[in-house]
Design an enzyme around this catalytic site. Structure first.
Site, PDB file in Angstrom:
ATOM      1  N   CYS A 109      41.683  42.701  30.802  1.00  9.78           N
ATOM      2  CA  CYS A 109      42.334  42.514  32.105  1.00  9.78           C
ATOM      3  C   CYS A 109      41.313  42.146  33.183  1.00  9.78           C
ATOM      4  O   CYS A 109      40.515  42.983  33.590  1.00  9.78           O
ATOM      5  CB  CYS A 109      43.074  43.811  32.453  1.00  9.78           C
TER       6      CYS A 109
ATOM      7  N   CYS B 284      41.352  44.159  36.468  1.00  6.99           N
ATOM      8  CA  CYS B 284      40.868  45.530  36.233  1.00  6.99           C
ATOM      9  C   CYS B 284      39.352  45.588  36.377  1.00  6.99           C
ATOM     10  O   CYS B 284      38.801  46.559  36.895  1.00  6.99           O
ATOM     11  CB  CYS B 284      41.230  45.998  34.828  1.00  6.99           C
TER      12      CYS B 284
END
Length: 116
Positions: A35, A38
């Site tokens: 991700c 993230c």
């Protein structure tokens, strides 16, 4: 660079998050290695927690565990939840600028202190 947040999973959740949150609030970052947002948010969260103090930062990899991400209905990441005295008190989804993240951490700490 990998974060120094406490790594949590389903096995240690009760101890590391639920029980620990009675001492000081625990901010959990639900994330995954693949991700992109993230990877950006993690260090921002971490530095906000260090700056504000009195808050534990935990990271939950949704690819390694799924029970808690299901419990919190995590459908998109990054998903950040603050646990204080065993309760979910605040959360947000997606990236945030450092000022907003710092404000989030401050509010979590204040709310925890108000419920002594």
């Amino acid at each position: 660079t990998q974060s120094t947040g406490v790594k949590v999973n389903d096995d240690c959740w009760d101890e590391a998050v639920e029980k620990a949150s009675h001492q000081q609030p625990v901010i959990v970052d639900f994330w995954a290695k693949w991700c992109g947002p993230c990877k950006v948010l993690g260090p921002i969260l971490e530095s906000a927690v260090v700056k504000v103090g009195g808050v534990t930062f935990a990271k939950y990899d949704i690819d390694e565990s799924s029970e808690m991400s299901d419990k919190f209905n995590v459908s998109s990441i990054p998903y950040v939840v603050a646990i204080s005295r065993g309760k979910n008190i605040k959360s947000f989804v997606g990236g945030r600028p450092p000022e907003e993240v710092e404000e989030f951490v401050k509010k979590v700490k204040q709310e925890h202190e108000l419920t002594k």
